[in-house]
Design an enzyme around this catalytic site. Structure first.
Site, PDB file in Angstrom:
ATOM      1  CB  THR A   1     -30.007  -8.334   6.370  1.00 29.49           C
ATOM      2  OG1 THR A   1     -29.871  -9.521   7.168  1.00 29.49           O
ATOM      3  CG2 THR A   1     -28.041  -8.120   7.109  1.00 29.49           C
TER       4      THR A   1
ATOM      5  CB  SER B   1     -22.389 -14.039   9.587  1.00 29.35           C
ATOM      6  OG  SER B   1     -22.993 -13.621   8.687  1.00 29.35           O
TER       7      SER B   1
ATOM      8  CE1 TYR C   1     -25.115 -10.723   3.096  1.00 29.28           C
ATOM      9  CE2 TYR C   1     -26.386 -11.469   5.290  1.00 29.28           C
ATOM     10  CZ  TYR C   1     -26.569 -11.019   3.627  1.00 29.28           C
ATOM     11  OH  TYR C   1     -27.759 -10.367   3.960  1.00 29.28           O
ATOM     12  CG  HIS C   2     -26.121 -10.808   9.073  1.00 27.57           C
ATOM     13  ND1 HIS C   2     -25.015 -12.554   9.463  1.00 27.57           N
ATOM     14  CD2 HIS C   2     -27.261 -11.179   8.506  1.00 27.57           C
ATOM     15  CE1 HIS C   2     -26.584 -13.330   8.567  1.00 27.57           C
ATOM     16  NE2 HIS C   2     -27.673 -12.547   8.425  1.00 27.57           N
TER      17      HIS C   2
ATOM     18  CE  LYS D   1     -27.326  -6.910   2.870  1.00 25.97           C
ATOM     19  NZ  LYS D   1     -28.441  -7.177   1.435  1.00 25.97           N
TER      20      LYS D   1
HETATM   21  N1  USQ Z   1     -29.811 -22.136  11.755  1.00 22.78           N
HETATM   22  C1  USQ Z   1     -30.589 -23.726  12.689  1.00 22.78           C
HETATM   23  N2  USQ Z   1     -31.077 -25.013  11.061  1.00 22.78           N
HETATM   24  C2  USQ Z   1     -30.715 -24.368   9.609  1.00 22.78           C
HETATM   25  C3  USQ Z   1     -30.210 -23.337   9.781  1.00 22.78           C
HETATM   26  C4  USQ Z   1     -30.478 -22.154   9.915  1.00 22.78           C
HETATM   27  O1  USQ Z   1     -31.454 -23.619  12.954  1.00 22.78           O
HETATM   28  O2  USQ Z   1     -30.475 -25.957   8.758  1.00 22.78           O
HETATM   29  C5  USQ Z   1     -30.646 -21.054  12.411  1.00 22.78           C
HETATM   30  C6  USQ Z   1     -29.749 -20.215  11.996  1.00 22.78           C
HETATM   31  O3  USQ Z   1     -28.400 -20.422  13.406  1.00 22.78           O
HETATM   32  C7  USQ Z   1     -30.307 -19.184  12.440  1.00 22.78           C
HETATM   33  C8  USQ Z   1     -31.044 -19.053  12.369  1.00 22.78           C
HETATM   34  O4  USQ Z   1     -31.634 -20.271  11.996  1.00 22.78           O
HETATM   35  O5  USQ Z   1     -30.205 -18.824  13.655  1.00 22.78           O
HETATM   36  C9  USQ Z   1     -32.067 -18.302  10.967  1.00 22.78           C
HETATM   37  O6  USQ Z   1     -30.759 -18.872   9.421  1.00 22.78           O
HETATM   38  P1  USQ Z   1     -30.876 -18.059   8.498  1.00 22.78           P
HETATM   39  O7  USQ Z   1     -29.910 -19.918   7.803  1.00 22.78           O
HETATM   40  O8  USQ Z   1     -32.097 -18.867   7.678  1.00 22.78           O
HETATM   41  O9  USQ Z   1     -30.659 -17.115   7.968  1.00 22.78           O
HETATM   42  P2  USQ Z   1     -29.186 -16.531   8.021  1.00 22.78           P
HETATM   43  O10 USQ Z   1     -28.429 -16.597   8.331  1.00 22.78           O
HETATM   44  O11 USQ Z   1     -29.834 -14.919   9.458  1.00 22.78           O
HETATM   45  O12 USQ Z   1     -29.415 -15.455   6.737  1.00 22.78           O
HETATM   46  C10 USQ Z   1     -30.381 -15.153   6.022  1.00 22.78           C
HETATM   47  C11 USQ Z   1     -30.170 -14.738   3.924  1.00 22.78           C
HETATM   48  C12 USQ Z   1     -29.522 -12.929   4.785  1.00 22.78           C
HETATM   49  C13 USQ Z   1     -30.070 -12.273   5.308  1.00 22.78           C
HETATM   50  C14 USQ Z   1     -30.952 -12.997   6.111  1.00 22.78           C
HETATM   51  C15 USQ Z   1     -32.358 -12.125   7.549  1.00 22.78           C
HETATM   52  O13 USQ Z   1     -29.272 -15.711   4.342  1.00 22.78           O
HETATM   53  O14 USQ Z   1     -28.931 -12.772   3.201  1.00 22.78           O
HETATM   54  O15 USQ Z   1     -29.706 -11.281   5.349  1.00 22.78           O
HETATM   55  O16 USQ Z   1     -31.123 -14.090   6.505  1.00 22.78           O
HETATM   56  S1  USQ Z   1     -31.153 -12.130   8.657  1.00 22.78           S
HETATM   57  O17 USQ Z   1     -30.724 -12.957   9.702  1.00 22.78           O
HETATM   58  O18 USQ Z   1     -32.974 -11.428   9.752  1.00 22.78           O
HETATM   59  O19 USQ Z   1     -30.619 -11.082   9.812  1.00 22.78           O
END
Ligand code: USQ
Length: 378
Positions: free
Chosen positions: A141, A176, A178-179, A182
């Site tokens: 990720t 997190s 989770y992260h 990874k």
């Molecule tokens: N966010 C909002 N509002 C929401 C949901 C999320 O502002 O309703 C923000 C979060 O705070 C974050 C961003 O949007 O800053 C992305 O959140 P997300 O829930 O879309 O993604 P994330 O928690 O980072 O995790 C997801 C997948 C995970 C993958 C990751 C890729 O669930 O499996 O590893 O995306 S990354 O984020 O690039 O690590």
């Protein structure tokens, strides 16, 4: 399904972790998805191709190892007599994938760490013991890198220190559990590569959106899982679902959080490109699997614009951020590797957002507003 269509002999192993978790946490998907066995049966009916399905928990080392015993899986259907029953490629997706899930409480942190690290470790040892030449494609990720104040490289960084140079894994600092699991996975893989000459590709994926794959056109029952709840839903899918049901878009904090995104169709292209371009034994290849970057505010604006055009009264709401993350930061990742291998990106345009709206609107009656936000705190 994509690999099967292309002529690969595919075995899918799953323990329904995500579906079970969705049910237990009352975070149901936008629409029901058939069991793997059912899907494989319909796949065979529609395409004449066979996908083997094994239901088992890979965090149990004996279950993992049984897959590598040549008699474990009936492979007599294979016409090639040199076929050993051992795989050429293993795509490792068997992980608890949600950051909020991992921070619900100590129990969910424990499930995340034990599932993710045990599956990865069991895989490493099974490959070491039974088929060292196999290519492991591991889903990492982008969140492993965090949001550093320097450019993010594709996996590696060359460092000069006191007049000497060396190349290291790019520094990791996740926000997190989770992260962080990874990051630990990557370290385990890198260990196996150095010690036992394993061949590994680590795909550093950003948040995925969409549900339209080529396979849906063969039969709509092949749709992938689509979550919009706070735990398993990712940003773009969530915002579109919120817009359709008239829930204010849930921007966390200042909304300057910038991430790399990709369309689900590009995820499939990327995994295929990785499989078709394996590293040498003793090599860990890392790709940043994103196609473009956006801040949360930019995504909210696009969804607001397109939603309004479609007659939805979309509003944007800045909520106190339940997560502990930088809300305004530098973000400049490199992500050329997969495009250089031939991946053709689908970008997030107004047109593509319209088609996502259309798909989600079809399930409007299934959307449950109460599961959109419950404020799991970091
Ligand atoms: N966010 C909002 N509002 C929401 C949901 C999320 O502002 O309703 C923000 C979060 O705070 C974050 C961003 O949007 O800053 C992305 O959140 P997300 O829930 O879309 O993604 P994330 O928690 O980072 O995790 C997801 C997948 C995970 C993958 C990751 C890729 O669930 O499996 O590893 O995306 S990354 O984020 O690039 O690590």
């Amino acid at each position: 399904m994509r690999f099967s269509r292309l002529g690969y002999e595919v075995t899918a192993v799953d323990n329904y972790f995500r579906r079970d978790a969705c049910r237990e946490l009352d975070a149901e998907m936008l629409y029901p998805v058939l069991s793997l066995e059912e899907r494989a049966r319909i796949w065979h009916e529609k395409t004449g191709k066979e996908i083997k399905v094994v239901i088992g928990d890979l965090s149990d080392p004996e279950v993992m190892r049984s897959l590598f015993q040549p008699d474990a899986i009936d492979y007599k259907w294979c016409v090639d007599e040199s076929y050993t029953g051992l795989p050429d490629v293993i795509i490792h997706y068997a992980e608890q994938p949600s950051a909020p899930y991992s921070l619900m409480d100590y129990k969910h942190a424990d499930i995340t760490l034990s599932n993710n690290l045990r599956v990865t470790n069991n895989l490493l040892f099974a490959v070491r013991d039974f088929c060292r030449g196999v290519h492991i494609v591991k889903l990492g990720t982008m969140g492993e890198y965090g949001t550093p104040n320097i450019d993010i490289e594709e996996g590696w960084i060359e460092i000069e220190h006191k007049g000497r140079r060396d190349t290291f894994l790019y520094p990791r600092q996740a926000s997190s559990i989770y992260h962080t699991s990874k990051i630990m996975d990557t370290d385990l893989m890198w260990f196996g590569v150095r010690m036992w000459g394993l061949r590994v590709t680590d795909l550093m994926q950003g948040p995925v959106y969409g549900l339209e794959t080529e396979e849906i056109r063969i039969d709509p029952r092949f749709k992938t899982i689509f979550n919009y709840d706070e735990i398993f839903g990712t940003l773009i899918n969530r915002f579109i679902t919120q817009a359709v049901v008239g829930h204010p878009l849930t921007v966390y904090g200042a909304g300057g959080q910038t991430r790399g995104y990709l369309d689900i169709r590009d995820t499939l292209q990327c995994v295929l490109a990785a499989v078709e371009n394996p590293p040498e034994p003793g090599e860990l290849t890392i790709y940043n699997q994103i196609m473009e970057t956006f801040s949360v505010n930019e995504i909210a604006e696009i969804v607001h614009r397109v939603g309004c055009q479609r007659g939805h009264p979309v509003s944007i709401q800045q909520l106190e951020n339940p997560r502990c993350e930088a809300e305004s930061h530098y973000y400049n990742p490199t992500y050329q590797g997969l495009v250089e291998l031939g991946v053709k990106p689908h970008y997030l345009t107004d047109e593509s957002v319209h088609s996502l709206f259309e798909l989600v609107e079809g399930y409007r009656d299934n959307i449950r507003e109460e599961i959109i936000f419950r404020g799991i705190k970091w």
